[in-house]
Design a protein around this motif. Structure first.
Motif, PDB file in Angstrom:
ATOM      1  N   SER A 295      47.663  34.524  53.493  1.00 43.06           N
ATOM      2  CA  SER A 295      48.608  35.440  54.148  1.00 43.06           C
ATOM      3  C   SER A 295      48.359  36.899  53.775  1.00 43.06           C
ATOM      4  O   SER A 295      48.407  37.784  54.638  1.00 43.06           O
ATOM      5  CB  SER A 295      50.051  35.042  53.832  1.00 43.06           C
ATOM      6  N   ALA A 296      48.103  37.187  52.499  1.00 43.03           N
ATOM      7  CA  ALA A 296      47.885  38.572  52.083  1.00 43.03           C
ATOM      8  C   ALA A 296      46.610  39.143  52.710  1.00 43.03           C
ATOM      9  O   ALA A 296      46.573  40.308  53.117  1.00 43.03           O
ATOM     10  CB  ALA A 296      47.810  38.663  50.560  1.00 43.03           C
ATOM     11  N   ALA A 297      45.553  38.321  52.792  1.00 45.74           N
ATOM     12  CA  ALA A 297      44.299  38.780  53.397  1.00 45.74           C
ATOM     13  C   ALA A 297      44.493  39.100  54.872  1.00 45.74           C
ATOM     14  O   ALA A 297      43.952  40.093  55.385  1.00 45.74           O
ATOM     15  CB  ALA A 297      43.219  37.716  53.219  1.00 45.74           C
ATOM     16  N   ARG A 298      45.257  38.285  55.549  1.00 43.95           N
ATOM     17  CA  ARG A 298      45.502  38.530  56.977  1.00 43.95           C
ATOM     18  C   ARG A 298      46.349  39.779  57.189  1.00 43.95           C
ATOM     19  O   ARG A 298      46.143  40.534  58.140  1.00 43.95           O
ATOM     20  CB  ARG A 298      46.169  37.304  57.599  1.00 43.95           C
TER      21      ARG A 298
ATOM     22  N   GLY B 256      34.823  34.404  48.440  1.00 46.75           N
ATOM     23  CA  GLY B 256      34.901  35.649  47.680  1.00 46.75           C
ATOM     24  C   GLY B 256      35.461  36.779  48.516  1.00 46.75           C
ATOM     25  O   GLY B 256      36.274  37.588  48.034  1.00 46.75           O
ATOM     26  N   LEU B 257      35.034  36.859  49.760  1.00 46.60           N
ATOM     27  CA  LEU B 257      35.575  37.862  50.682  1.00 46.60           C
ATOM     28  C   LEU B 257      37.087  37.716  50.806  1.00 46.60           C
ATOM     29  O   LEU B 257      37.830  38.700  50.730  1.00 46.60           O
ATOM     30  CB  LEU B 257      34.901  37.716  52.044  1.00 46.60           C
ATOM     31  N   LEU B 258      37.544  36.498  50.994  1.00 47.32           N
ATOM     32  CA  LEU B 258      38.976  36.250  51.148  1.00 47.32           C
ATOM     33  C   LEU B 258      39.747  36.664  49.896  1.00 47.32           C
ATOM     34  O   LEU B 258      40.820  37.265  49.978  1.00 47.32           O
ATOM     35  CB  LEU B 258      39.213  34.777  51.463  1.00 47.32           C
TER      36      LEU B 258
ATOM     37  N   VAL C 162      31.276  51.670  46.416  1.00 46.29           N
ATOM     38  CA  VAL C 162      30.651  50.801  45.420  1.00 46.29           C
ATOM     39  C   VAL C 162      31.473  49.525  45.306  1.00 46.29           C
ATOM     40  O   VAL C 162      32.699  49.575  45.157  1.00 46.29           O
ATOM     41  CB  VAL C 162      30.553  51.503  44.053  1.00 46.29           C
ATOM     42  N   VAL C 163      30.788  48.384  45.401  1.00 41.56           N
ATOM     43  CA  VAL C 163      31.462  47.085  45.369  1.00 41.56           C
ATOM     44  C   VAL C 163      30.734  46.155  44.400  1.00 41.56           C
ATOM     45  O   VAL C 163      29.670  46.486  43.878  1.00 41.56           O
ATOM     46  CB  VAL C 163      31.489  46.450  46.779  1.00 41.56           C
ATOM     47  N   ARG C 164      31.307  44.979  44.199  1.00 38.19           N
ATOM     48  CA  ARG C 164      30.656  43.966  43.373  1.00 38.19           C
ATOM     49  C   ARG C 164      29.486  43.332  44.117  1.00 38.19           C
ATOM     50  O   ARG C 164      29.625  42.935  45.277  1.00 38.19           O
ATOM     51  CB  ARG C 164      31.652  42.861  43.013  1.00 38.19           C
TER      52      ARG C 164
ATOM     53  N   LEU D  46      37.834  46.073  52.801  1.00 36.97           N
ATOM     54  CA  LEU D  46      39.055  46.727  52.347  1.00 36.97           C
ATOM     55  C   LEU D  46      38.900  48.248  52.399  1.00 36.97           C
ATOM     56  O   LEU D  46      39.805  48.966  52.846  1.00 36.97           O
ATOM     57  CB  LEU D  46      39.364  46.276  50.919  1.00 36.97           C
ATOM     58  N   ALA D  47      37.736  48.749  51.965  1.00 36.08           N
ATOM     59  CA  ALA D  47      37.471  50.185  52.032  1.00 36.08           C
ATOM     60  C   ALA D  47      37.418  50.661  53.480  1.00 36.08           C
ATOM     61  O   ALA D  47      37.919  51.748  53.814  1.00 36.08           O
ATOM     62  CB  ALA D  47      36.158  50.505  51.322  1.00 36.08           C
TER      63      ALA D  47
END
Length: 365
Positions: free
Chosen positions: A167-170, A138-140, A62-64, A113-114
């Protein structure tokens, strides 16, 4: 005979369309051997078609939704790869209201992420059918990117952006191959970009289209740089897919490839075409945009390579004979031409089956 249609958007899934065509065909030609192989591009239906083809398992998260309403997304886990469909997180009909300037792709990031928690070798994201035009900001944000503005509030939230840290997303996706399965070849910006071409179908008026394009342009300056060679990534084909989700994935190192190619390879379409003497494909509206990464064009191209005749059954046909032949299609037939558009939408399965029975009189061996 091979029946390989895409979805009839808003009325029939690809599997339902294939079943209707097969049922109608058998009314006239009950002895014909009909093989049904539903297809998809990167848009709605992408995950379901791949799950059927690959025998993968579904994992629900379940996501936004685009405006924050919780929505379910199905991840397809198969052979070290997780497939997901962005339209399930940011597509049409997920929210009670429409606000294209605030619609966000954060839910797609949450789904990725899931998917990463399964430790796959590869994550493939189907891009298409979105109501968003936020450049994937929003994805980032959902993957951990930070900024001096809210990245998860749609294109309007990007107003005044001056700093973005990816950096955190990568890091979250380090070691995972990322693929964006795009349904169009549009770049992010400009006359043929995400806002100007697809904004009207997402509810944007002229002023909002102009503003969204300008906000995305400024976003590119911040995350890429202002020099032409630094901004070149935003000009790549497919970066405008799903309102710029292709751009965000490319920033994270993803390869962008036609969703049709991903699906057709997975289902082994070439083998099915080789065994058929006729290929029947279809979609809701067969028009000139069908040539831009759509599944019908991919099926017709595969048929042409094997020198098999290909015909299209569609809800509506807006392609002339010359364009049709250029796409590798012998003939195209529209449900709306037989019963009218209103009736076609009211009972699509029955009328598509009736059309298939009529067409079989001409094309059945």
């Amino acid at each position: 005979m091979l029946v390989a249609p895409d979805k009839f958007a808003g009325t029939l899934s690809a599997a339902e369309a294939a079943a209707a065509i097969a049922e109608g065909w058998h009314r006239h030609a009950p002895d014909d051997v009909v093989t049904c192989v539903p297809v998809a591009d990167g848009g709605p239906g992408f995950a379901g078609v791949l799950a059927q083809a690959l025998g993968g398992r579904f994992e629900a998260v379940v996501v936004r939704g685009p405006l924050g309403t919780p929505v379910p997304v199905e991840l397809v886990v198969a052979e070290g790869t997780v497939y997901l469909e962005s339209s399930q997180a940011c597509g049409h009909g997920l929210e009670p209201t429409v606000d294209p300037m605030r619609a966000s792709t954060a839910g797609v990031g949450e789904a990725i992420l899931a998917a990463a928690r399964f430790r796959p070798r590869r994550i493939v994201v189907g891009l298409g059918g979105s109501v968003t035009t936020d450049g994937g900001a929003g994805l980032l944000a959902a993957l951990g990117a930070t900024a001096d503005v809210s990245l998860a509030d749609g294109p309007e939230g990007l107003d005044g952006v001056e700093e973005v840290d990816l950096s955190a997303a990568r890091q979250v996706l380090d070691g995972i191959e990322l693929v964006g399965a795009v349904d169009v070849t549009a770049p992010l910006l400009g006359m043929f970009g995400a806002a100007r071409v697809f904004g009207p179908q997402k509810g944007m008026d002229d002023e909002q289209i102009w503003r969204a394009d300008r906000l995305l342009d400024a976003f590119v300056d911040v995350v890429c740089g202002t020099a032409p060679h630094e901004r070149r990534i935003a000009e790549e084909p497919g970066t405008g897919a799903a309102g710029g989700l292709g751009f965000a994935l490319a920033l994270l190192g993803a390869s962008l490839t036609p969703g049709t190619d991903v699906v057709l390879d997975a289902i082994g379409l070439d083998t099915h075409v080789a065994a058929a003497d006729l290929v029947v494909t279809g979609e809701g509206a067969y028009d000139i945009t069908s040539r831009s990464g759509k599944a019908v064009f991919g099926v017709a191209a595969a048929a042409a390579e094997r020198a098999r005749p290909c015909i299209v059954l569609a809800g509506r046909v807006d392609v002339g004979a010359r364009e049709m032949r250029a796409m590798g299609v012998e003939s195209a037939y529209a449900v709306a031409d037989v019963v009218g558009e209103e009736a076609a939408l009211a009972d699509p399965s029955r009328h598509l089956a009736d059309l298939a029975a009529r067409v079989a009189r001409t094309w059945s061996p």
